[in-house]
Design an enzyme around this catalytic site. Structure first.
Site, PDB file in Angstrom:
ATOM      1  N   GLU A  70       5.848  -6.724   3.212  1.00  0.00           N
ATOM      2  CA  GLU A  70       5.089  -6.447   1.980  1.00  0.00           C
ATOM      3  C   GLU A  70       4.121  -5.286   2.196  1.00  0.00           C
ATOM      4  OE1 GLU A  70       0.992  -7.475   0.478  1.00  0.00           O
ATOM      5  OE2 GLU A  70       2.001  -9.362   0.956  1.00  0.00           O
ATOM      6  N   HIS A  71       3.399  -5.322   3.311  1.00  0.00           N
ATOM      7  CA  HIS A  71       2.451  -4.245   3.610  1.00  0.00           C
ATOM      8  C   HIS A  71       3.158  -2.890   3.725  1.00  0.00           C
ATOM      9  CE1 HIS A  71      -1.581  -6.039   4.953  1.00  0.00           C
ATOM     10  NE2 HIS A  71      -0.924  -7.020   4.358  1.00  0.00           N
ATOM     11  N   GLU A 142      -6.329  -8.488  10.769  1.00  0.00           N
ATOM     12  CA  GLU A 142      -6.371  -9.414   9.634  1.00  0.00           C
ATOM     13  C   GLU A 142      -6.125 -10.851  10.107  1.00  0.00           C
ATOM     14  OE1 GLU A 142      -3.554 -10.334   5.772  1.00  0.00           O
ATOM     15  OE2 GLU A 142      -3.877  -8.237   6.341  1.00  0.00           O
TER      16      GLU A 142
END
Length: 420
Positions: A70-71, A142
């Site tokens: 997704e990133h 993250e």
């Protein structure tokens, strides 16, 4: 060919079609809306942790790869997709869950150019060894931040205490070690497997027409070969791994998640989804006797809540909040479940919970954002669009009691606590 669906209760008209590329599309024009919200989503999340192999056994991929993909999908040779959205004034984002990945935007102007950007960049993956390695550091940071988050830790501990083998027990982002094994080749292979348009959906709601969306699809979507990935399968025992998990972190008061593991969950029908909205409110909703009792005894505060959490092969009845005595909350909820299963449901309590669930559902359809997310849920759940209000309205007390008895085992639960 565009077809219309009119909900008999809400009177809303939806427009649906399957594009010639294979993509299912739903458009909800909202007469008084001044903005639009679009979701381009795939049935691919963290629980989809294998790729097919010629021998049929499947290849396990690194945990967190769906989130990683997704990133990376926002990048291209021409630049970042966020920069393209900024030029149209749209607010863009994406999210990866256990069962889906969705790319989205919200816009009050330049809606069609924004839709074109959305359809374009999701179809053009671009991964290199250099950019993939760079992202490992960003996502690794993250992950470390999430590990220090008590709310995230207490929930993940719960899932790991409930599930033996189902991949829902694995953090969506993976671990620093697992993402170190992600390569451009793996990302491309996962993309080809799960980003087939037959495995995706497009939902647009707000100030837009079905014809405008169809025209954008005609210009930008590439035809895809018919294909549906294999479903998530796992030999998951019915019992939990352990009934209690505790850890200590810097929190002001103990946090807890209490989960009752649903036995042998399968695809949910509209009736089951309707029951899933009502049962938590019936048990501990703000109008329930148990909620009042827990509040008066100081065992919970306004942060307390309950919901049904589910996906392919898993289902959990969740209760969460802050409490100095989470074990007493657990005992009280378990006792209430057993009482209702044995004695039945009070008619007045049933009607109140039913009306509350119906009102919240319909009220949640006022905005393009909430309306589109609801339609996405319907599509991914495989139920008729906006079928839940009718299912809630037609649900009987006997049906709800049967659901309560069949889908919750009072003795099959895990309590996760983060203490100061």
């Amino acid at each position: 060919m565009i077809t219309t669906v009119t909900n008999p209760l809400t009177k809303d008209t939806l427009y649906t079609f399957t594009h010639q590329s294979g993509l299912p599309v739903v458009v909800w024009p909202m007469e008084h809306a001044t903005s639009a919200y679009a979701l381009f989503a795939t049935r691919y999340g963290s629980v989809h942790n294998t790729l097919p192999t010629p021998d049929g056994k499947g290849e396990t991929v690194p945990a967190g790869i769906a989130h990683y993909l997704e990133h990376k999908l926002f990048e291209s040779e021409e630049g970042d997709a966020f920069q393209r959205f900024a030029a149209t004034g749209a607010s863009a984002n994406a999210y990866t869950g256990f069962c889906r990945t969705a790319y989205l935007f919200h816009a009050t102007e330049n809606i069609l150019p924004s839709l074109e950007i959305l359809l374009d960049f999701v179809q053009h993956p671009y991964f290199t060894a250099e950019t993939v390695q760079k992202e490992q550091g960003i996502i690794g940071q993250e992950i470390r931040m999430c590990e220090d988050n008590p709310g995230r830790r207490v929930f993940l501990n719960l899932l790991q205490g409930m599930y033996h083998t189902h991949p829902v027990r694995i953090d969506i982002a993976g671990t620093v070690e697992s993402i170190s094994h992600i390569t451009p080749d793996l990302l491309y292979r996962c993309y080809e497997q799960y980003y087939n348009l037959h495995n995706m959906v497009l939902v647009v709601a707000g100030n837009i027409t079905a014809e405008q969306v169809e025209d954008a699809c005609d210009r930008l979507l590439k035809a895809a070969a018919p294909y549906t990935p294999s479903p998530v399968t796992t030999e998951e025992p019915e019992g939990v791994v352990q009934p209690l998990i505790e850890t200590k972190m810097p929190v002001a008061a103990p946090l807890f998640y209490l989960g009752y593991k649903e036995p042998a969950p399968a695809d949910r029908t509209p009736l089951e989804l309707a029951a899933s909205r009502i049962i938590p409110d019936l048990l501990v909703g703000k109008g329930s006797p148990l909620y009042t009792e827990l509040m008066e005894q100081g065992l919970i505060n306004n942060d307390f809540g309950a919901e049904y959490f589910y996906g392919p092969g898993f289902g959990v009845w969740l209760f969460a909040g802050e409490s100095a005595y989470p074990e007493r909350v657990e005992a009280a909820i378990t006792a209430e479940i057993r009482r209702l299963q044995k004695e039945g449901i009070d008619p007045a309590a049933f009607e109140a919970a039913k009306r509350g669930a119906y009102g919240r559902f319909v009220r949640g359809l006022d905005s393009p954002e909430d309306g589109a997310e609801t339609l996405l849920d319907n599509l991914l759940d495989g139920v008729p669009l906006l079928s839940e209000p009718e299912a809630i309205a037609s649900l009987t007390r006997a049906q709800l009691h049967r659901q309560l008895c069949e889908r919750i085992r009072a003795d099959n639960h895990t309590l996760s606590i983060v203490r100061p």
